[in-house]
Design a protein around this motif. Structure first.
Motif, mmCIF file in Angstrom:
data_model
loop_
_atom_site.group_PDB
_atom_site.id
_atom_site.type_symbol
_atom_site.label_atom_id
_atom_site.label_comp_id
_atom_site.label_asym_id
_atom_site.label_seq_id
_atom_site.Cartn_x
_atom_site.Cartn_y
_atom_site.Cartn_z
ATOM 1 N N GLY A 44 43.372 82.019 55.955
ATOM 2 C CA GLY A 44 42.520 82.452 57.057
ATOM 3 C C GLY A 44 42.121 81.287 57.924
ATOM 4 N N MET A 45 40.951 81.410 58.543
ATOM 5 C CA MET A 45 40.467 80.353 59.421
ATOM 6 C C MET A 45 38.949 80.330 59.406
ATOM 7 S SD MET A 45 41.503 81.983 63.089
ATOM 8 C CE MET A 45 41.039 83.650 63.501
ATOM 9 N N GLY A 46 38.406 79.162 59.652
ATOM 10 C CA GLY A 46 36.964 78.983 59.751
ATOM 11 C C GLY A 46 36.561 78.912 61.206
ATOM 12 N N ILE A 47 35.487 79.622 61.551
ATOM 13 C CA ILE A 47 35.026 79.707 62.929
ATOM 14 C C ILE A 47 33.632 79.100 63.052
ATOM 15 C CG2 ILE A 47 34.510 81.259 64.860
ATOM 16 C CD1 ILE A 47 37.429 81.402 63.937
ATOM 17 N N ARG A 48 33.453 78.240 64.028
ATOM 18 C CA ARG A 48 32.118 77.723 64.375
ATOM 19 C C ARG A 48 31.618 78.565 65.544
ATOM 20 N NH1 ARG A 48 32.681 72.142 65.704
ATOM 21 N NH2 ARG A 48 32.299 71.779 63.498
ATOM 22 N N PHE A 49 30.433 79.139 65.405
ATOM 23 C CA PHE A 49 29.846 79.896 66.490
ATOM 24 C C PHE A 49 29.368 78.920 67.568
ATOM 25 C CE2 PHE A 49 29.425 82.834 62.952
ATOM 26 C CZ PHE A 49 29.822 84.023 63.529
ATOM 27 N N LEU A 50 29.779 79.150 68.794
ATOM 28 C CA LEU A 50 29.362 78.303 69.908
ATOM 29 C C LEU A 50 28.184 78.903 70.661
ATOM 30 C CD1 LEU A 50 32.876 77.316 71.296
ATOM 31 C CD2 LEU A 50 31.388 75.982 69.779
ATOM 32 N N SER A 51 28.201 80.202 70.824
ATOM 33 C CA SER A 51 27.067 80.870 71.466
ATOM 34 C C SER A 51 26.962 82.289 70.923
ATOM 35 C CB SER A 51 27.210 80.892 72.990
ATOM 36 O OG SER A 51 28.295 81.695 73.385
#
Length: 68
Positions: A44-51
């Protein structure tokens, strides 16, 4: 996801959690990708929330609290 995006990719997220009303929207950035599933790390992938809208953020945090 079956087709993770490359690190550095930006994406628009639509989030719906069980038992919640409506959808939450956020902008994100892919920070890691793992193409091979293992016992230690799923594919999978890791996501950083930006807004994230403040109200959606509170709803998401409340949902996460129910998991612990």
């Amino acid at each position: 996801t079956r087709e993770p995006l490359a690190p550095g990719s930006r994406l628009d997220l639509t989030i719906h959690t069980p038992g919640d009303r409506g959808f939450m929207y956020a902008d994100g950035l892919v920070v890691w990708t793992n193409l091979v599933h293992s016992d230690a790390v799923p594919a999978g992938m890791g996501i950083r929330f930006l807004s994230v809208d403040p109200e959606a953020r509170e709803r998401l945090l409340a949902q996460l609290d129910t998991l612990s």
